[in-house]
Design an enzyme around this catalytic site. Structure first.
Site, PDB file in Angstrom:
ATOM      1  N   GLY A  56      18.383 -11.932 -90.937  1.00 28.62           N
ATOM      2  CA  GLY A  56      17.433 -12.640 -90.085  1.00 28.62           C
ATOM      3  C   GLY A  56      17.193 -11.879 -88.801  1.00 28.62           C
ATOM      4  O   GLY A  56      17.997 -11.021 -88.421  1.00 28.62           O
ATOM      5  N   CYS A  83      24.203  -9.306 -93.429  1.00 28.39           N
ATOM      6  CA  CYS A  83      23.721  -9.092 -92.064  1.00 28.39           C
ATOM      7  C   CYS A  83      23.875 -10.369 -91.228  1.00 28.39           C
ATOM      8  O   CYS A  83      24.979 -10.744 -90.856  1.00 28.39           O
ATOM      9  CB  CYS A  83      22.284  -8.572 -92.085  1.00 28.39           C
ATOM     10  SG  CYS A  83      21.770  -7.804 -90.541  1.00 28.39           S
ATOM     11  N   TYR A  84      22.799 -11.070 -90.927  1.00 28.18           N
ATOM     12  CA  TYR A  84      22.884 -12.338 -90.195  1.00 28.18           C
ATOM     13  C   TYR A  84      23.810 -13.298 -90.929  1.00 28.18           C
ATOM     14  O   TYR A  84      24.588 -14.038 -90.307  1.00 28.18           O
ATOM     15  CB  TYR A  84      21.480 -12.930 -90.057  1.00 28.18           C
ATOM     16  CG  TYR A  84      21.382 -14.206 -89.248  1.00 28.18           C
ATOM     17  CD1 TYR A  84      21.120 -14.153 -87.883  1.00 28.18           C
ATOM     18  CD2 TYR A  84      21.518 -15.448 -89.859  1.00 28.18           C
ATOM     19  CE1 TYR A  84      21.004 -15.330 -87.128  1.00 28.18           C
ATOM     20  CE2 TYR A  84      21.407 -16.617 -89.129  1.00 28.18           C
ATOM     21  CZ  TYR A  84      21.151 -16.561 -87.770  1.00 28.18           C
ATOM     22  OH  TYR A  84      21.042 -17.722 -87.036  1.00 28.18           O
ATOM     23  N   HIS A 170      22.343  -4.088 -95.928  1.00 27.51           N
ATOM     24  CA  HIS A 170      21.418  -4.727 -96.862  1.00 27.51           C
ATOM     25  C   HIS A 170      21.527  -4.092 -98.250  1.00 27.51           C
ATOM     26  O   HIS A 170      21.015  -2.999 -98.488  1.00 27.51           O
ATOM     27  CB  HIS A 170      19.983  -4.621 -96.346  1.00 27.51           C
ATOM     28  CG  HIS A 170      19.723  -5.455 -95.138  1.00 27.51           C
ATOM     29  ND1 HIS A 170      19.246  -6.745 -95.213  1.00 27.51           N
ATOM     30  CD2 HIS A 170      19.905  -5.198 -93.810  1.00 27.51           C
ATOM     31  CE1 HIS A 170      19.126  -7.249 -93.999  1.00 27.51           C
ATOM     32  NE2 HIS A 170      19.520  -6.333 -93.123  1.00 27.51           N
ATOM     33  N   GLU A 172      20.080  -5.228-100.865  1.00 30.34           N
ATOM     34  CA  GLU A 172      18.876  -5.512-101.649  1.00 30.34           C
ATOM     35  C   GLU A 172      17.824  -4.420-101.566  1.00 30.34           C
ATOM     36  O   GLU A 172      16.900  -4.392-102.387  1.00 30.34           O
ATOM     37  CB  GLU A 172      18.262  -6.847-101.212  1.00 30.34           C
ATOM     38  CG  GLU A 172      17.690  -6.874 -99.796  1.00 30.34           C
ATOM     39  CD  GLU A 172      18.693  -7.230 -98.722  1.00 30.34           C
ATOM     40  OE1 GLU A 172      18.281  -7.707 -97.653  1.00 30.34           O
ATOM     41  OE2 GLU A 172      19.905  -7.013 -98.937  1.00 30.34           O
ATOM     42  N   GLY A 226      -8.945  -8.789-108.975  1.00 31.69           N
ATOM     43  CA  GLY A 226      -7.708  -8.056-108.841  1.00 31.69           C
ATOM     44  C   GLY A 226      -6.639  -8.598-109.776  1.00 31.69           C
ATOM     45  O   GLY A 226      -6.829  -9.619-110.453  1.00 31.69           O
ATOM     46  N   VAL A 227      -5.501  -7.925-109.812  1.00 31.31           N
ATOM     47  CA  VAL A 227      -4.430  -8.307-110.731  1.00 31.31           C
ATOM     48  C   VAL A 227      -3.942  -9.725-110.465  1.00 31.31           C
ATOM     49  O   VAL A 227      -3.812 -10.538-111.382  1.00 31.31           O
ATOM     50  CB  VAL A 227      -3.251  -7.310-110.620  1.00 31.31           C
ATOM     51  CG1 VAL A 227      -2.088  -7.759-111.490  1.00 31.31           C
ATOM     52  CG2 VAL A 227      -3.699  -5.912-111.019  1.00 31.31           C
ATOM     53  N   ASP A 228      -3.680 -10.044-109.193  1.00 25.83           N
ATOM     54  CA  ASP A 228      -3.059 -11.327-108.858  1.00 25.83           C
ATOM     55  C   ASP A 228      -3.932 -12.516-109.254  1.00 25.83           C
ATOM     56  O   ASP A 228      -3.476 -13.438-109.936  1.00 25.83           O
ATOM     57  CB  ASP A 228      -2.749 -11.394-107.360  1.00 25.83           C
ATOM     58  CG  ASP A 228      -1.895 -10.231-106.890  1.00 25.83           C
ATOM     59  OD1 ASP A 228      -1.129  -9.708-107.719  1.00 25.83           O
ATOM     60  OD2 ASP A 228      -1.999  -9.841-105.720  1.00 25.83           O
ATOM     61  N   SER A 229      -5.187 -12.507-108.814  1.00 30.04           N
ATOM     62  CA  SER A 229      -6.061 -13.649-109.105  1.00 30.04           C
ATOM     63  C   SER A 229      -6.382 -13.737-110.595  1.00 30.04           C
ATOM     64  O   SER A 229      -6.542 -14.832-111.138  1.00 30.04           O
ATOM     65  CB  SER A 229      -7.348 -13.572-108.286  1.00 30.04           C
ATOM     66  OG  SER A 229      -8.111 -12.437-108.628  1.00 30.04           O
ATOM     67  N   LYS A 370       4.377  -7.986-106.844  1.00 28.98           N
ATOM     68  CA  LYS A 370       3.275  -7.367-107.582  1.00 28.98           C
ATOM     69  C   LYS A 370       3.710  -6.846-108.954  1.00 28.98           C
ATOM     70  O   LYS A 370       3.016  -7.060-109.956  1.00 28.98           O
ATOM     71  CB  LYS A 370       2.685  -6.228-106.754  1.00 28.98           C
ATOM     72  CG  LYS A 370       1.529  -5.498-107.420  1.00 28.98           C
ATOM     73  CD  LYS A 370       0.263  -6.341-107.458  1.00 28.98           C
ATOM     74  CE  LYS A 370      -0.339  -6.444-106.077  1.00 28.98           C
ATOM     75  NZ  LYS A 370      -1.655  -7.144-106.110  1.00 28.98           N
TER      76      LYS A 370
END
Length: 514
Positions: A56, A83-84, A170, A172, A226-229, A370
């Site tokens: 955070g 971290c936080y 981190h 990740e 686009g890909v998402d929509s 994505k």
């Protein structure tokens, strides 16, 4: 509900990456807010196998620092603080957290001090990604330090019997060596999870959820091509069939020939019920004189909603609006539900939405990145030619014109972008790039054309490589290709006499300029 790992979000830009890394292991993971902890974890049917406390932006010593319910430490559920999250654990067990004498940011050498279940199969020395201004100065009583940095700062400690682990770095992010292995050690060895979750299951469950949410009502989908929509539209179409109306609002900021390409793909390739609406004049009018990027996005977001409300009224009784919002949009718009996350920019479909609207929002992909969206597209049978299209922002060219938007500037960016893409295609480089585009800068420079002085526009070329859109590196396009693009742009587009290339990664920059 199957077993899951819960990630408590304290506002880190990388929170969802933690959940995503775990999903890559085929283990279900979800992000929750600190004030939802008791509700989610307190239930006897929650099936929570592990808890991760995210990073955070604030200090745990700040008066407005976000805390977490002490209940999580009494559930005998394994906990990992990052971290936080590490500092919260230290403070909860009466350790001391202080402002760092030497702040650590970026790649940092770490030495493993002690054997730990968390560090199984990890070398003694690794390079990790740090980003902190505080550190744990005094360890909680009963805990053991398991790693330290080259500055002798505590990088990890644990209560092994209680299965509570804390990391200052981190795991990740890809910059941390063996980060995935550390997460796997926690998820599988410590929490005892099994690889039983998949995107196929997500698709099946999400379609059923959409069917239950919309019921017998009708929905309108904001389709950009686009890909998402597109993936969102196909998913909802599977759920409610011909009760979905896909609408492409042409705001006048599309790429060259984009509208016709989308029309062809959606009708012929996917069989969606598509309507194209020309609203270019309305959008240009509401953006007249606007130069602030946040104001642009908000006005575009509101104008989109108003356009869809008009179309839904014309089409009859429609109550739901489907959007292709993905998690990177949510994070950058500070709209994840967190009270601590910092806003980077308001995406038109998230932070740009008006407070009052007549349509209920449905966002099937809101928790996905994505690359996961593309995988879901494959599962749904969407053609590769659509799934492999480069990302294109909803506001389009409008956020690639720095400063006021005019018809002249729109045309300059549209033509320059088409040339850049053509040159990349002709030289076999387009397939090596995640996203490429052109930005028109708010300045002019002196040049020479035909022995005469010119005072023309400057355009910037931008090309990046990424996986999920949260981080990106600039594409090292060969100079001869850049030279060809520059020559064509300055020769073919009146008013442009200078071309530059953006070589900035994300972070510190974002992919788009606005």
């Amino acid at each position: 509900m199957k077993e899951k790992i819960v990630v408590i979000d304290f506002g880190s830009q990388y929170t969802q990456l933690i959940a995503r890394r775990i999903r890559e292991m085929k283990v279900y993971s979800e992000v929750i807010q600190p004030n939802d902890v008791d509700k989610v974890i307190g239930s006897s049917s929650s099936h929570v196998k592990g808890i991760i406390l995210s990073g955070g932006p604030r200090s745990v010593n700040s008066p407005d620092a976000t805390d977490v319910s002490a209940q999580i430490f009494s559930k005998e559920i394994p906990i990992l603080g990052i971290c936080y999250g590490m500092q919260l654990i230290a403070r909860h067990f009466d350790g001391k957290v202080r402002s760092s004498e030497k702040r650590e940011y970026g790649n940092t050498a770490v030495k493993i001090l002690k054997q730990s279940s968390l560090f199984k199969a990890i070398p003694e020395k690794i390079t990790v990604w740090m980003s902190h201004g505080d550190d744990v100065r005094t360890l909680p009583k009963g805990s053991v330090a398991t790693a330290e940095t080259e500055n002798r700062v505590c990088a990890a400690f644990e209560f092994s019997e209680e299965k509570i682990y804390a990391l200052q770095f981190h795991v990740e992010v890809t910059q941390t060596e063996y980060g995935m292995q550390i997460l796997k050690n926690f998820v599988f060895d410590i929490c005892g999870c099994e690889s039983s979750w998949s995107l196929e299951n997500f698709v099946t469950n999400r379609i059923q959820n959409i069917r239950e949410e919309i019921g017998n009502e009708r929905a309108i989908c904001a389709l950009s091509g686009g890909v998402d929509s597109t993936v969102a539209a196909v998913m909802v179409n599977r759920a409610i069939g011909n009760r979905l109306l896909a609408v492409l609002v042409d705001h006048g900021f599309m790429r060259k020939e984009e509208v016709e390409d989308v029309r062809r793909y959606m009708r012929n390739g996917l069989g969606l019920n598509l309507k194209v609406v020309d609203a270019s004049k309305e959008f240009l009018n509401v953006l007249k004189g606007v130069t602030d990027p946040e104001e642009k996005r908000k006005r575009i977001g509101e104008q989109f909603i108003r356009a869809f409300e008009r179309e839904s009224a014309r089409a009859g009784e429609i109550k739901y609006l489907v959007q292709g919002t993905i998690y990177s949009d949510v994070i950058e718009s500070a709209a994840s539900g967190s009270t601590t996350i910092s806003r980077i920019k308001s995406h038109h479909n998230v932070g740009g939405l008006p407070e009052e609207m007549n349509l209920k929002i449905v966002e099937p992909l809101r928790t996905l990145f994505k690359d996961e969206v593309r995988e879901i597209g494959k599962i749904l049978g969407i053609p590769e030619q659509i799934l492999n299209r480069q990302p294109f922002p909803g506001p389009g060219i409008a956020i690639r014109i720095i400063g006021e938007i005019t018809l002249e500037r729109i045309e300059i960016v549209r033509e320059a972008d088409a040339i850049f893409r053509e040159v990349l295609e002709e030289n076999g480089w387009m397939e090596k790039i995640w996203q490429s585009f052109v930005v028109l800068l708010p300045l002019r420079s002196v040049g020479v054309t035909g022995d005469k002085r010119t005072y023309g526009y400057v355009v910037a070329l931008r090309a990046v490589n990424s996986v999920e859109g949260m981080t990106a590196s600039w594409s090292e396009i060969p100079l001869d290709i850049l030279k060809k693009a520059s020559k064509r742009i300055t020769n073919e587009i009146k008013g442009v006499n200078r071309v530059v290339y953006d070589i900035t990664d994300k972070p510190p920059a974002t992919i788009e300029w606005e």
